[in-house]
Design a protein around this motif. Structure first.
Motif, PDB file in Angstrom:
ATOM      1  N   CYS A 110      55.037  82.598 -52.520  1.00  0.00           N
ATOM      2  CA  CYS A 110      56.042  83.208 -53.472  1.00  0.00           C
ATOM      3  C   CYS A 110      55.962  82.903 -54.921  1.00  0.00           C
ATOM      4  O   CYS A 110      56.325  83.814 -55.781  1.00  0.00           O
ATOM      5  N   CYS A 129      58.234  78.076 -56.614  1.00  0.00           N
ATOM      6  CA  CYS A 129      58.327  76.809 -57.230  1.00  0.00           C
ATOM      7  C   CYS A 129      57.663  76.559 -58.578  1.00  0.00           C
ATOM      8  O   CYS A 129      57.771  75.353 -59.187  1.00  0.00           O
ATOM      9  N   CYS A 172      60.634  73.898 -53.693  1.00  0.00           N
ATOM     10  CA  CYS A 172      60.406  75.062 -52.767  1.00  0.00           C
ATOM     11  C   CYS A 172      61.563  75.772 -52.556  1.00  0.00           C
ATOM     12  O   CYS A 172      62.598  75.102 -52.306  1.00  0.00           O
ATOM     13  N   CYS A 219      54.921  78.391 -46.173  1.00  0.00           N
ATOM     14  CA  CYS A 219      54.880  78.874 -47.666  1.00  0.00           C
ATOM     15  C   CYS A 219      54.585  80.202 -47.747  1.00  0.00           C
ATOM     16  O   CYS A 219      53.228  80.448 -46.862  1.00  0.00           O
TER      17      CYS A 219
HETATM   18  S1  SF4 Z   1      58.341  78.169 -53.423  1.00  0.00           S
HETATM   19 FE1  SF4 Z   1      56.399  77.483 -53.827  1.00  0.00          FE
HETATM   20  S2  SF4 Z   1      55.901  76.329 -51.883  1.00  0.00           S
HETATM   21 FE2  SF4 Z   1      57.985  77.406 -51.369  1.00  0.00          FE
HETATM   22  S3  SF4 Z   1      57.074  79.235 -50.315  1.00  0.00           S
HETATM   23 FE3  SF4 Z   1      57.156  79.820 -52.480  1.00  0.00          FE
HETATM   24  S4  SF4 Z   1      55.122  79.455 -53.001  1.00  0.00           S
HETATM   25 FE4  SF4 Z   1      55.361  78.248 -51.118  1.00  0.00          FE
END
Ligand code: SF4
Ligand code: SF4
Length: 416
Positions: A340, A343, A398, A337
């Motif tokens: 970012c 999600c 994700c 993770c």
């Molecule tokens: S989308 Fe969410 S779970 Fe996936 S890497 Fe980004 S912050 Fe982490």
């Protein structure tokens, strides 16, 4: 310096290193990213066999070995003492860690060693939660922050810290809060902090860019690890910050996350367990020209003896090259993770999924339940685990393949 478990010694470490240029060539052929990693770093390090490599922390002028101690998860004073005896000089702690006991441990060991003048103490003071700050007003924010700093100083048994970070900044708006800015300004003016900055786990690129424009932050503690090798924007922001004279300290370099359990092919695990994984990833981060030092969060003597030798040379061993080039490893790492935020929109209840995943990391990968609690407490009301309570199947997805549902189930089971 011997790690019985892995049969590792400093002698073996030096013997096994390959030339920097050769390593760079191999990595180039393997298609590995070398963004920000300069030949200058490699050339300088090939000569450093007896003394650790040191670098200057931006405009602070503080020179430290490239490997420092992230004290966060450690609770053994003997490990802090041994780290100092081996040559580590920067100790990174926080007001929140172990509810203050972490700072107390650092303070008492440094006092016992009579080493205050020889070490760099960095601590992090958390601002009040964002929704609280909205209600508090600037004066109260400043008072609260400075009161916490005073608590930190008392625990650390010192009149000043070398680096004072605002803890866990994920939004440039936080860096513009007048109450926080006046607090760190006063901390500096009253000599309670020599230098000031912030730590960041999320929104690092935006925060780094904002800090360059702002000009008042001396040091930034940022997450950076190999799983982010293709994040050109982050690497560029780090270079820009370093060029602007901001000292960059790297954390979470060894990327200790569930990706290893979830996505690493079983047949690779036995080979890459232990020193190869840790040393290779730590070297990767330290080969970035923008990074001054890293604060690996080791908790045991054998981990110290894996991490500290990295300070003596950043050339990869053939096994480390193999690790970094291995398709399975790289694929598994892409499941780490990065915080970012990609999600967030996928959760119908508006839960703060990245923060929940980070809280899971503290519990499941670090075994640090007080940090897990703190990460959960920092989530705005209604967006934490309580949002998940009534959810049957987790719909959060994700963008990189992190198994969110599994991690949240594990997190929920802690409270079951
Ligand atoms: S989308 Fe969410 S779970 Fe996936 S890497 Fe980004 S912050 Fe982490
Ligand atoms: S369990 Fe439900 S509320 Fe929690 S993150 Fe998943 S979808 Fe969102």
């Amino acid at each position: 310096m011997q790690n019985a478990k892995n049969g590792y010694s400093r002698r073996k470490f030096i013997f096994k290193t390959v030339g920097g240029a050769a390593a760079a060539g191999l990595l180039g052929k393997a298609g590995l990213p070398l963004a920000g990693q300069s030949a200058k770093v490699t050339a300088a390090t090939t000569q450093a066999e007896k003394s650790p490599i040191t670098r200057v922390l931006g405009r602070t002028g503080i020179r430290v070995p490239i490997v420092s101690m992230g004290v966060m998860n450690a609770d053994n004073p003997a490990l802090v003492r041994r780290s100092f005896e081996m040559g580590i000089r920067l100790f990174d702690t926080a007001w929140t860690y172990q509810r203050g006991r972490n700072e107390e441990m650092v303070g008492s060991v440094i006092k016992e060693l009579k080493a205050r003048e020889q070490v760099v103490i960095a601590t992090k003071v958390p601002p009040p939660r964002p929704e609280m700050m909205d209600q508090m007003g600037d004066k109260l924010i400043e008072q609260e922050f400075l009161a916490r700093l005073d608590q930190s100083l008392a625990r650390l048994q010192t009149d000043f810290v070398d680096i004072l970070y605002i803890h866990n900044v994920s939004d440039p708006a936080t860096l513009r809060r007048p109450g926080l800015l006046s607090a760190i300004g006063k901390a500096k003016k009253t000599n309670k902090a020599r230098f000031v900055g912030f730590s960041t786990h999320r929104g690092m690129t935006e925060c780094l860019e904002a800090s360059v424009l702002d000009g008042r932050f001396d040091v930034i503690l940022t997450v950076i690890n190999y799983s982010m090798h293709d994040d050109k924007a982050l690497l560029a922001a780090m270079s820009k910050a370093a060029k602007a004279g901001i000292g960059l300290v790297a954390m979470k370099t060894q990327c200790k996350q569930a990706w290893y359990r979830e996505a690493m092919p079983d047949e690779l695990k036995p080979f890459y367990e232990g020193t190869i994984w840790h040393a290779a990833l730590l070297k990767w981060a330290l080969r970035l020209e923008s990074v001054t030092t890293a604060v690996p969060g080791y908790t045991a003597f054998d981990q110290l003896e894996t991490d500290w030798p990295v300070a003596f040379g950043l050339e990869y061993t053939p096994d480390e090259v193999k690790f970094l080039s291995d398709h399975g490893v790289r694929l598994a790492l892409s499941h780490a993770c990065r915080q970012c935020g990609g999600c967030v929109a996928s959760c119908p209840s508006g839960a703060d999924v990245p923060s929940l995943v980070r809280a899971h990391m503290y519990a499941a990968d670090y075994g640090n339940f007080s940090e897990m609690r703190r990460a959960l407490d920092e989530i705005p009301a209604g967006r934490g685990l309580e949002a998940c309570a009534g959810c049957g199947e987790c719909a959060a997805a994700c963008v990189r393949g992190v198994k969110i549902a599994r991690r949240l189930d594990e997190l929920k089971s802690i409270f079951a």
